[in-house]
Design a protein around this motif. Structure first.
Motif, PDB file in Angstrom:
ATOM      1  N   ASP A   1      48.926  44.936  50.449  1.00  0.00           N
ATOM      2  CA  ASP A   1      49.339  45.569  49.191  1.00  0.00           C
ATOM      3  C   ASP A   1      48.172  46.151  48.404  1.00  0.00           C
TER       4      ASP A   1
ATOM      5  N   ASN B   1      40.774  34.878  45.140  1.00  0.00           N
ATOM      6  CA  ASN B   1      42.207  35.185  45.083  1.00  0.00           C
ATOM      7  C   ASN B   1      43.055  33.911  45.158  1.00  0.00           C
TER       8      ASN B   1
ATOM      9  N   PRO C   1      51.463  32.900  41.663  1.00  0.00           N
ATOM     10  CA  PRO C   1      52.252  34.044  42.133  1.00  0.00           C
ATOM     11  C   PRO C   1      52.361  35.193  41.133  1.00  0.00           C
ATOM     12  N   GLU C   2      52.542  34.869  39.857  1.00  0.00           N
ATOM     13  CA  GLU C   2      52.649  35.916  38.838  1.00  0.00           C
ATOM     14  C   GLU C   2      51.324  36.668  38.688  1.00  0.00           C
ATOM     15  N   GLU C   3      50.228  35.916  38.696  1.00  0.00           N
ATOM     16  CA  GLU C   3      48.906  36.538  38.575  1.00  0.00           C
ATOM     17  C   GLU C   3      48.564  37.356  39.817  1.00  0.00           C
ATOM     18  N   ARG C   4      48.967  36.846  40.985  1.00  0.00           N
ATOM     19  CA  ARG C   4      48.711  37.581  42.224  1.00  0.00           C
ATOM     20  C   ARG C   4      49.363  38.962  42.185  1.00  0.00           C
ATOM     21  N   LYS C   5      50.568  39.025  41.675  1.00  0.00           N
ATOM     22  CA  LYS C   5      51.259  40.310  41.537  1.00  0.00           C
ATOM     23  C   LYS C   5      50.555  41.191  40.512  1.00  0.00           C
ATOM     24  N   ALA C   6      50.141  40.589  39.412  1.00  0.00           N
ATOM     25  CA  ALA C   6      49.464  41.347  38.352  1.00  0.00           C
ATOM     26  C   ALA C   6      48.132  41.921  38.831  1.00  0.00           C
TER      27      ALA C   6
ATOM     28  N   LEU D   1      47.372  43.416  41.384  1.00  0.00           N
ATOM     29  CA  LEU D   1      47.487  44.709  42.063  1.00  0.00           C
ATOM     30  C   LEU D   1      47.106  45.868  41.154  1.00  0.00           C
TER      31      LEU D   1
ATOM     32  N   GLU E   1      48.888  46.196  32.085  1.00  0.00           N
ATOM     33  CA  GLU E   1      49.257  44.900  32.659  1.00  0.00           C
ATOM     34  C   GLU E   1      48.926  43.787  31.651  1.00  0.00           C
TER      35      GLU E   1
END
Length: 279
Positions: free
Chosen positions: A180, A188, A193-198, A200, A234
């Motif tokens: 991604d 990392n 999970p929320e931070e991992r998406k953010a 990006l 973000e």
């Protein structure tokens, strides 16, 4: 594969390899190896007869309040990855082995270390240069491999080698990314999970900035603003810096007239991530 924790043992093996006329490639790491490190090891394996990987979380490049104690470690997994890639020797010293009692010597590079990450991590690059110098001397490597994700580090090490006449070739290898787009990093693992998406948002912002530059925009402030605006969209992101610098001295530019480095550092929650592009 040889696993050793002492400088003496590394030097003994190096002495034998040198007697045989074998070339040595060094991959300096802080462990918790991932596909980014693997790409460096693979390149070193292609270029050299012998590959040495150092696996050492270097305490003198961490400042007060940074993540030295919590930095991820998994030496067993590191060994498995290295063995699978044909590494000849892993050097996994203790801090006491690398920095003997009464250690007072340090190596640093002025100017290039004072901007970007150097602003908020003032001791970091002296720690990097010192440990890298020691690893060069211990391994007597012909070549050393560094990832371009740590672009400032790569530029500083190259300048140190040039300025101090080290007999070693420094090879930079491309950033390895997740599917991604997030740049591979040991840190990392800190992201929920929320931070991992953010997270990006970093690559999204850089991709937009690079497209703007390649389309003909040469005003560095306009490109920086475009990148900044995307990151600020973000809620979980907090900018440390967004900079466009020349690749020789790593100083900010206003008008882009030659090759530049666009580098960013962004906090996602409490995790500080870096990314960049050269253009």
């Amino acid at each position: 594969m040889i696993i050793t924790k002492t400088v003496k043992e590394v030097k003994e093996h190096v002495r034998e390899w040198k007697k045989q006329g074998l070339s040595i490639g060094l991959v300096p790491t802080m462990g918790y190896l991932h596909e980014g490190h693997a790409s460096l090891i693979k390149k070193a394996r292609e270029d050299n007869d012998i590959v040495i990987v150092s696996d050492f979380v270097n305490p003198i490049q961490f400042g007060v309040g940074e993540d030295l104690e919590s930095y991820p470690r998994d030496f067993a997994a590191d060994c498995k990855l290295c063995e699978g890639l044909g590494v000849d020797l892993i050097f996994n010293p203790s801090p006491e082995e690398m920095y003997l009692d009464g250690f007072h010597s340090h190596v640093g590079v002025d100017v290039l270390s004072q901007n970007l990450c150097g602003k908020t991590r003032p001791i970091h690059f002296n720690g990097v240069c010192t440990v890298v110098t020691k690893l060069f001397n211990i391994s007597e490597a012909n070549r050393a491999y560094f990832g371009q994700k740590d672009a400032q580090q790569l530029c500083i090490v190259k300048r140190m080698v040039r300025d101090l006449n080290y007999n070693i070739e420094i090879i930079g290898c491309p950033i390895i990314r997740e599917d991604d787009g997030l740049a591979k990093s040991s840190r990392n693992t800190y992201l929920n999970p929320e931070e991992r998406k953010a997270a990006l948002i970093l690559n999204k912002a850089l991709t937009s900035g690079k497209s703007l530059l390649l389309s003909g925009e040469l005003d560095a402030d306009k490109i920086k603003k475009a990148i900044t605006d995307i990151i600020n969209s973000e809620p979980l992101a907090k900018i440390d810096y967004v900079e466009i610098v020349d690749t020789k001295e790593l100083q900010p530019v206003k008008q882009i007239t030659g090759e530049v480095l666009c580098a960013i550092a962004v906090y996602i929650g409490k995790t500080r991530l870096i990314d960049n592009f050269f253009a």
